[in-house]
Design a protein around this motif. Structure first.
Motif, PDB file in Angstrom:
ATOM      1  N   VAL A  58       2.413  13.131   5.839  1.00 34.31           N
ATOM      2  CA  VAL A  58       1.611  12.225   4.747  1.00 34.31           C
ATOM      3  C   VAL A  58       0.956  11.697   6.122  1.00 34.31           C
ATOM      4  CG1 VAL A  58       1.497  10.456   3.182  1.00 34.31           C
ATOM      5  CG2 VAL A  58       2.597  12.851   2.356  1.00 34.31           C
ATOM      6  N   ARG A  59       1.631  10.718   6.611  1.00 32.41           N
ATOM      7  CA  ARG A  59       1.668  10.073   7.984  1.00 32.41           C
ATOM      8  C   ARG A  59       0.779  10.670   8.669  1.00 32.41           C
ATOM      9  NH1 ARG A  59       5.217   6.589  12.336  1.00 32.41           N
ATOM     10  NH2 ARG A  59       3.621   5.786  13.003  1.00 32.41           N
ATOM     11  N   VAL A  60       0.850  11.849   8.937  1.00 33.73           N
ATOM     12  CA  VAL A  60       0.133  12.405  10.438  1.00 33.73           C
ATOM     13  C   VAL A  60      -1.379  13.119   9.462  1.00 33.73           C
ATOM     14  CG1 VAL A  60      -0.243  14.909  11.048  1.00 33.73           C
ATOM     15  CG2 VAL A  60       2.111  13.092  11.477  1.00 33.73           C
ATOM     16  N   LEU A  64      -5.628  11.328   9.996  1.00 33.49           N
ATOM     17  CA  LEU A  64      -5.956  12.918  10.881  1.00 33.49           C
ATOM     18  C   LEU A  64      -7.714  12.261   9.847  1.00 33.49           C
ATOM     19  CD1 LEU A  64      -3.745  15.490  11.740  1.00 33.49           C
ATOM     20  CD2 LEU A  64      -5.462  14.609  13.190  1.00 33.49           C
ATOM     21  N   ALA A  65      -7.289  11.792   8.744  1.00 35.26           N
ATOM     22  CA  ALA A  65      -8.796  11.680   7.788  1.00 35.26           C
ATOM     23  C   ALA A  65      -8.941  10.952   8.025  1.00 35.26           C
ATOM     24  CB  ALA A  65      -7.899  12.151   6.034  1.00 35.26           C
ATOM     25  N   ASP A 140       5.791   1.597   3.053  1.00 36.80           N
ATOM     26  CA  ASP A 140       5.852   2.656   3.412  1.00 36.80           C
ATOM     27  C   ASP A 140       4.410   2.742   4.370  1.00 36.80           C
ATOM     28  OD1 ASP A 140       8.613   2.681   3.115  1.00 36.80           O
ATOM     29  OD2 ASP A 140       7.819   4.394   1.916  1.00 36.80           O
ATOM     30  N   VAL A 141       3.605   2.662   3.595  1.00 37.31           N
ATOM     31  CA  VAL A 141       2.017   2.318   3.414  1.00 37.31           C
ATOM     32  C   VAL A 141       2.312   1.805   4.770  1.00 37.31           C
ATOM     33  CG1 VAL A 141      -0.407   1.964   2.882  1.00 37.31           C
ATOM     34  CG2 VAL A 141       1.683   2.504   0.727  1.00 37.31           C
ATOM     35  N   LEU A 145       0.254   3.874   8.305  1.00 38.11           N
ATOM     36  CA  LEU A 145      -0.995   2.920   9.065  1.00 38.11           C
ATOM     37  C   LEU A 145      -0.853   2.462  10.213  1.00 38.11           C
ATOM     38  CD1 LEU A 145      -2.559   2.992   5.839  1.00 38.11           C
ATOM     39  CD2 LEU A 145      -2.906   4.453   6.977  1.00 38.11           C
ATOM     40  N   ASP A 146       0.651   2.499  10.533  1.00 34.87           N
ATOM     41  CA  ASP A 146       0.583   1.141  11.615  1.00 34.87           C
ATOM     42  C   ASP A 146       0.205   0.007  11.863  1.00 34.87           C
ATOM     43  OD1 ASP A 146       2.290   0.441  13.952  1.00 34.87           O
ATOM     44  OD2 ASP A 146       0.809   1.653  15.354  1.00 34.87           O
TER      45      ASP A 146
END
Length: 295
Positions: A58-60, A64-65, A140-141, A145-146
């Protein structure tokens, strides 16, 4: 000990990844491209340190999105007439067996909410999708998203306020929407002007998306009289070798009109207080290619 291959693991999470990418982009083809890029990174990268594949994927996919959305916005392309998201076939049985979860997912993928989300920044949209649609904790979000958690909470507050202020109110009950959709279709197809007006809210809006590639209104039609006259006029002209299919799109019932077995248009309604509040008509052929044509 697990014997799942990288392909097995990815395919298990593909519906969630596609759901995230589509909510980020509102375009099925772009969402599928993003998920494919995520697969290439997953299959070709070092997975030894990945302890939670779903969160990692989901992170990747989200990152990318975000990049893809920034590219789309940077192009600044001019769209002919009103824009609507590409219709997206939905079935939340696997990704959210709980009814309440399904309602949240359906709402976040509705045409009305996706149109509002177009005016969010890419980061705001990512936070809104991950937090509001998929229920990820702020921590987690932030990790995905760093970003720091306080910054993510601020982004989430802005995005939520923006969406709530602009989103239309509508009934998410699928049975009521299906019933009114069937009566709406019967009245329009039968040229029943009075019956159609009874089903429409006085301030109903019709939004037609053709991208200039087929016939549809180039501006939003407003009022029950204008919308009813347009629909009766369109029905009177007919569609060659027409067939009608009901299917679930963007979390609710929709009508797919076929011409010679090929998708011609999609109709979907927003319903509240027993009346149609908005009519969405998608006729851009580029947006109908991915639809399942049920025989």
């Amino acid at each position: 000990m697990t014997t799942d291959t990288p392909t097995d693991v990815f395919e298990e999470h593909r519906p969630v990844l596609l759901g995230v990418a589509y909510r980020m982009l509102g375009r099925v083809a772009d969402a599928e491209d993003v998920v494919q890029d995520a697969w290439l990174r997953w299959s070709g990268g070092d997975r030894s340190a990945v302890r939670e594949p779903r969160g990692y994927l989901v992170r990747v996919t989200t990152r990318l999105a975000i990049d893809r959305l920034r590219q789309i916005k940077a192009r600044g392309e001019t769209y002919v007439g009103p824009w609507l998201p590409e219709p997206y076939a939905t079935d939340f049985g696997d990704t959210a067996p709980d009814t309440a979860e399904q309602a949240v997912l359906a709402d976040s993928v509705s045409l009305a909410v996706l149109v509002v989300m177009e005016s969010l920044s890419p980061l705001e949209r990512a936070v809104f999708v991950l937090r509001e649609a998929f229920g990820y904790p702020y921590a987690d979000v932030a990790a995905m998203l760093d970003r720091g958690e306080p910054a993510v909470r601020q982004l989430a507050g802005r995005a939520r306020k923006h969406v709530e202020e602009r989103r239309p109110r509508y009934d998410v009950d699928p049975a009521r929407r299906r019933d009114l959709t069937e009566r709406f279709l019967a009245a329009a197809a039968g040229g029943d002007m009075a019956g159609l007006i009874e089903l429409l809210a006085p301030d109903v809006r019709l939004v037609g998306d053709s991208g200039g590639k087929s016939r549809a209104p180039l501006r939003v039609l407003e009022s029950a009289d204008h919308v009813a006259r347009f629909l009766v006029g369109v029905a009177g002209k007919g569609v060659p070798d027409a067939a009608v299919r009901f299917l679930e799109l963007n979390g609710g019932p929709a009508v797919l009109v076929l011409s010679g077995g090929r998708p011609d248009s999609v109709f979907q309604l927003d319903v509240a207080d027993g009346r149609v509040q908005a009519v969405y008509v998608i006729r851009n052929p580029d947006k109908l290619r991915s639809l399942p044509v049920v025989r």
